[in-house]
Enzyme design. Structure first.
Site, mmCIF file in Angstrom:
data_model
loop_
_atom_site.group_PDB
_atom_site.id
_atom_site.type_symbol
_atom_site.label_atom_id
_atom_site.label_comp_id
_atom_site.label_asym_id
_atom_site.label_seq_id
_atom_site.Cartn_x
_atom_site.Cartn_y
_atom_site.Cartn_z
ATOM 1 N N GLU A 62 0.795 -1.224 0.000
ATOM 2 C CA GLU A 62 0.000 0.000 0.000
ATOM 3 C C GLU A 62 0.824 1.269 0.000
ATOM 4 O OE1 GLU A 62 -0.693 -2.653 1.838
ATOM 5 O OE2 GLU A 62 -2.657 -3.282 1.102
ATOM 6 N N HIS A 131 -11.184 -4.428 9.355
ATOM 7 C CA HIS A 131 -11.784 -4.279 8.019
ATOM 8 C C HIS A 131 -13.145 -3.585 8.077
ATOM 9 C CE1 HIS A 131 -8.736 -7.161 6.667
ATOM 10 N NE2 HIS A 131 -9.160 -7.037 5.432
HETATM 11 C C1 TPP Z 1 -2.544 -4.508 4.247
HETATM 12 C C2 TPP Z 1 -3.539 -5.307 3.545
HETATM 13 N N1 TPP Z 1 -3.638 -5.206 2.211
HETATM 14 C C3 TPP Z 1 -4.549 -5.926 1.536
HETATM 15 C C4 TPP Z 1 -5.385 -6.770 2.197
HETATM 16 C C5 TPP Z 1 -6.457 -7.535 1.456
HETATM 17 N N2 TPP Z 1 -6.044 -8.922 1.346
HETATM 18 C C6 TPP Z 1 -6.406 -9.816 2.272
HETATM 19 S S1 TPP Z 1 -5.700 -11.285 2.020
HETATM 20 C C7 TPP Z 1 -4.911 -10.751 0.651
HETATM 21 C C8 TPP Z 1 -4.028 -11.673 -0.098
HETATM 22 C C9 TPP Z 1 -2.900 -12.107 0.740
HETATM 23 O O1 TPP Z 1 -2.131 -12.996 0.050
HETATM 24 P P1 TPP Z 1 -1.067 -13.870 0.799
HETATM 25 O O2 TPP Z 1 -0.227 -13.012 1.648
HETATM 26 O O3 TPP Z 1 -0.392 -14.671 -0.239
HETATM 27 O O4 TPP Z 1 -1.935 -14.779 1.753
HETATM 28 P P2 TPP Z 1 -3.001 -15.890 1.330
HETATM 29 O O5 TPP Z 1 -4.324 -15.222 1.256
HETATM 30 O O6 TPP Z 1 -2.606 -16.472 0.045
HETATM 31 O O7 TPP Z 1 -2.964 -16.873 2.426
HETATM 32 C C10 TPP Z 1 -5.208 -9.426 0.396
HETATM 33 C C11 TPP Z 1 -4.702 -8.645 -0.734
HETATM 34 C C12 TPP Z 1 -5.263 -6.841 3.597
HETATM 35 N N3 TPP Z 1 -6.075 -7.614 4.331
HETATM 36 N N4 TPP Z 1 -4.332 -6.122 4.235
#
Ligand code: TPP
Ligand code: MG
Lengths: 334, 340
Positions: A62, A131
């Protein structure tokens, strides 16, 4: 063109499409805005229409996203950076508050940062404490930022179009529980000019000053109050900065009573600003103190019943209105 | 075969089966309309993190991300209280305040479960500092996804851990996706452990389809970390289903999914157990049945559990005995009530 019925989400998308079609310098960037179509579907189809250079999927980073948008804005582009949840603003705050907001002033007017930061907040999905927040006051605290929060479908479209013509950074805050809400979109007729409030319902006994989703809770409350012989005027301020105080002040001078309704917490929330302005300017006209009806001063709990209880409902607004106007205390009154 | 041998594999198999079945039951809870919301992130495909958890000592600490159910089960959490939390009930781990993304059992060494991607990563650095300063031999492990490895905070944390030689391990669960974005669309260098090596950490890559490999490598990395050489484990796996409950992954094609789901540590362990004659299909089936009963019971438990009372929302904003937030209705009464 005649007004059409559509959703808040589709109105936002239409605004992006129309703006991007008209102005080739506009591009969208953010997490999942392209192939996924946006976490709440606002940017669906844009990638196919405008291509990868103008609809940019980013890594989860971000601070980098907002920082990059600032650089793009300083070099002739007009970025729309999407911050998936307003709760992630903490990660971006240096870029927003110290870079985007201050560049024009600090550099003596030599450069502007014409970017839009689109984000969404609020409760309604049991998305829990990280959230679901209403953090608009984080931004209204920073001189140099414009902050707008559309409630209606028509405003979703028009305020976004206006934001995309604005010379300075605009924090554009949507509400996650409004995306599927339907309403009228008239692309030729905005609900008002940039920085002007909209009177959503006229009334004579009490003025309810509000914005975003609480506009609808307040309208439902006004309807309920009408059943009790109380006539409430509902004012949607639409833009927190620039703020149109004239409309609500004129209204309170007429009604003599004011309630400020926000989903955000009470302590140091934007309701405090609105309430202060009313108290200062309407002192001689007020028959009762200005009353704030706000979210509780707590993080948002996940449990659906608790989550609902943590923010104002139409019922609570109506009960407070009845108390304020008719001195009829609600059952829970201490 | 690892040090622990086939008994260990059988044990890990059971843990992994418990994770998978738990997640399947979370799904059921959702279908029955009993979850608090739909932000439910399943760890199906990531069960081999059991190998990392198994390599940890009881007193080690850890942080998790939004997809942490599996890690908690592997660390010994109570499925009933987990399921209750997912349903937003009063007897859940977080009293119905946190939900699926924030399930955390501090009694098991958890330092939190984060819904901010990357949010929990730096805490292990502080934990490591604290252990070192207090003369403790514990390690702190941060679990996070591949997506989180694009956040700047990880690099701040890794640098500090390496600089100060802290007892810390970063465990990146590379399920190939951050929401709809495949890792090769988010990172120019997808060998995430190489970034750790560049920071001066003991970076390794392991195959999340093979729990024995994960376990063996984790033992080594944790051992080094305990002795002042912080590490990074990149576990490659595949997110078998959507990002969260409502996501059907339209952004990836079926062929990729079918191929990806072949990386299945549960089935792989099962095949090995049979092949090595540690167990047979019938015994494993009955183990699976027992696990199914346990998890079915967790679903019924969560459904029967009571929701938290409205007053509980004001609890735990601050420590007990400290001034608490004043409820809005009290505030309104003070303005409009009789006593004004
Ligand atoms: C700071 C932040 N940015 C974006 C999100 C939205 N978001 C939640 S999970 C996710 C994907 C995360 O991917 P990863 O770290 O690979 O974890 P996975 O879901 O694959 O377990 C996103 C973009 C968030 N919760 N927090
Ligand atoms: Mg991932």
């Amino acid at each position: 063109m005649a007004a059409i019925e559509t959703t808040y989400r589709d109105a936002l998308r239409q605004a992006l499409i129309d703006a991007m079609t008209e102005d080739a310098s506009i591009f969208v960037m953010g997490e999942e805005v392209g192939r996924y179509g946006g976490a709440y579907g606002v940017t669906k189809g844009l990638l196919e229409m405008f291509g990868e250079n103008r609809v940019v999927d980013t890594p989860i980073a971000e601070a980098g996203i907002i920082g990059a948008a600032i650089g793009a804005a300083m070099t002739g582009s007009r970025p729309v950076a999407e911050l998936m949840y307003i709760d992630f603003a903490g990660l971006t705050m240096d870029q927003v508050a110290n870079q985007a907001a201050k560049s024009r002033y600090m550099f003596g007017g030599q450069i502007g940062v014409p970017m839009v930061l689109r984000t969404q907040g609020g409760t309604g999905r049991s998305a829990a404490a990280q959230h679901s927040q209403s953090l608009e006051a984080w931004f209204t605290l920073i001189p140099g930022l414009r902050v707008v929060m559309p409630a209606t479908v028509n405003d979703a479209y028009h305020l976004l179009r206006m934001a995309l013509k604005h010379p300075d950074p605009v924090i554009f805050i949507e509400h996650k529980a409004l995306y599927v809400r339907k309403g009228e979109l008239d692309v030729d007729n905005p609900d008002g000019a940039w920085g002007k409030s909209a009177i959503r319902r006229e009334g004579t006994d009490v003025t309810i000053v509000t914005y975003s989703k609480m506009v609808f809770e307040s309208l439902a409350a006004a309807e309920a109050l009408a059943g009790h012989g109380v006539s409430a005027e509902v004012i949607d301020i639409r833009c927190l900065n620039p703020l149109d105080d004239e409309t609500f002040i004129t209204s309170v001078m007429k009604t003599g009573r004011a309630m400020v309704v926000t989903e955000a917490v009470m302590t140091s929330g934007f309701a405090a600003e609105l309430s202060a302005r009313i108290s200062e300017r309407c002192f001689d006209f007020l028959e009762e103190p200005v009353v704030r009806v706000t979210g509780e001063d707590i993080p948002i709990p996940v449990s659906p019943a608790l989550e609902r209880g943590a923010v104002p409902s139409a019922q609570l607004i109506a009960e407070t209105g009845l108390w304020l106007v008719k001195r009829i205390a609600p059952s829970w009154a201490a | 075969m690892t040090k622990g041998g086939n008994r260990l594999l059988l044990d890990l198999y059971r843990t992994m089966r418990r994770i998978r079945t738990f997640e399947e039951r979370v799904n059921e809870l959702f279908v029955r309309g009993q979850t608090a919301g739909s932000m439910l992130h399943m760890s199906i495909g990531e069960e081999a993190i059991s190998g990392v958890c198994r390599a940890m000592e009881q007193s080690d600490s850890f942080t998790t991300h939004h997809r942490g159910h599996g890690i908690f089960i592997a660390r010994g959490a109570d499925p009933n209280r987990m399921m209750s939390e997912i349903a937003g009930k009063a007897d859940g781990y977080c009293s119905g305040k946190g939900g699926s993304m924030h399930i955390a059992d501090m009694g098991l060494g958890a330092l939190g479960a984060n819904a901010i991607v990357g949010g929990g990563i730096p805490h292990v650095v502080g934990a490591g500092l604290s252990y070192r300063n207090r003369g403790l031999k514990n390690v702190s492990v941060a679990f996070f996804g591949d997506g989180a490895s694009q956040q700047g905070i990880l690099y701040e944390a890794m640098n500090m851990a390496a600089l100060w030689k802290l007892p810390v391990v970063f465990c990146c669960i590379n399920n190939q996706y951050g929401m709809g974005t495949r890792i090769d669309r988010a990172a120019a260098n997808t060998n995430l452990h190489e970034r750790a090596i560049a920071c001066g950490l003991n970076g390794v890559a392991v195959d999340g389809g093979d729990v024995e490999e994960v376990h063996e490598m984790s033992e080594r990395v944790l051992d080094s970390a305990r002795n002042g050489r912080p590490g990074f484990i990149a576990m490659t796996c595949y997110r078998h289903f959507g990002h969260a409950r409502l996501d059907k992954s339209p952004y990836r094609d079926e062929a990729e999914e079918l191929e990806g789901r072949k990386r299945d540590a549960v089935l792989n362990a099962r095949a090995k157990l049979i092949e090595r004659q540690t167990s047979d299909a019938a015994s494993l089936d009955s183990m699976d049945d027992e696990v199914a009963k346990e998890m079915n019971a967790a679903v019924e438990h969560a459904i029967a559990a009571v929701p938290p009372g409205q007053d509980s929302m004001f609890r735990d904003v601050f420590a007990m005995g400290e001034p608490q937030p004043r409820p809005l209705r009290q505030h309104l009464s003070s303005i409009l009530g009789e006593a004004r």
